[in-house]
Write a protein that holds these residues in place. Sequence first.
Motif, PDB file in Angstrom:
ATOM      1  N   PHE A  32       0.835  -1.205   0.000  1.00  0.00           N
ATOM      2  CA  PHE A  32       0.000   0.000   0.000  1.00  0.00           C
ATOM      3  C   PHE A  32       0.867   1.252   0.000  1.00  0.00           C
ATOM      4  O   PHE A  32       0.604   2.203  -0.743  1.00  0.00           O
ATOM      5  N   ASN A  33       1.911   1.265   0.807  1.00  0.00           N
ATOM      6  CA  ASN A  33       2.821   2.412   0.875  1.00  0.00           C
ATOM      7  C   ASN A  33       3.496   2.643  -0.479  1.00  0.00           C
ATOM      8  O   ASN A  33       3.593   3.786  -0.944  1.00  0.00           O
ATOM      9  N   GLN A  78       3.931   5.809  -5.579  1.00  0.00           N
ATOM     10  CA  GLN A  78       3.967   5.859  -7.037  1.00  0.00           C
ATOM     11  C   GLN A  78       2.834   6.727  -7.589  1.00  0.00           C
ATOM     12  O   GLN A  78       3.053   7.542  -8.495  1.00  0.00           O
ATOM     13  N   ALA A  79       1.634   6.557  -7.063  1.00  0.00           N
ATOM     14  CA  ALA A  79       0.484   7.336  -7.537  1.00  0.00           C
ATOM     15  C   ALA A  79       0.664   8.814  -7.229  1.00  0.00           C
ATOM     16  O   ALA A  79       0.394   9.675  -8.076  1.00  0.00           O
ATOM     17  N   ALA A  80       1.117   9.138  -6.032  1.00  0.00           N
ATOM     18  CA  ALA A  80       1.312  10.541  -5.666  1.00  0.00           C
ATOM     19  C   ALA A  80       2.403  11.189  -6.512  1.00  0.00           C
ATOM     20  O   ALA A  80       2.279  12.363  -6.892  1.00  0.00           O
ATOM     21  N   ILE A 105       3.658  15.156 -10.584  1.00  0.00           N
ATOM     22  CA  ILE A 105       4.319  15.571 -11.826  1.00  0.00           C
ATOM     23  C   ILE A 105       3.309  16.155 -12.798  1.00  0.00           C
ATOM     24  O   ILE A 105       3.545  17.194 -13.414  1.00  0.00           O
ATOM     25  N   ALA A 106       2.152  15.520 -12.925  1.00  0.00           N
ATOM     26  CA  ALA A 106       1.122  16.028 -13.827  1.00  0.00           C
ATOM     27  C   ALA A 106       0.585  17.382 -13.368  1.00  0.00           C
ATOM     28  O   ALA A 106       0.407  18.302 -14.175  1.00  0.00           O
TER      29      ALA A 106
END
Length: 69
Positions: free
Chosen positions: A12-13, A18-20, A25-26
């Motif tokens: 989960f961490n 990775q998602a954050a 960046i976007a």
Amino acid sequence: MPRERAGLASAFNNTARQAAGAIGIAAFGALAGEPSSAGFLPGFHLAAWIAARLFVAGAVLSAIFISGG
């Protein structure tokens, strides 16, 4: 987290990190704007200031809420 759930917590961490990172960046790329426009450099500076403030806020909150033991 109980020891038998350590693998789940680690997964989960890693997924959250990775998602954050991808979302950050976007978002900062959208904030900076088009590289060929005159507003790119001021937008990039704004994104850098926001990132620095978020880093400091995270460090302060970590220092406050994470116990030494």
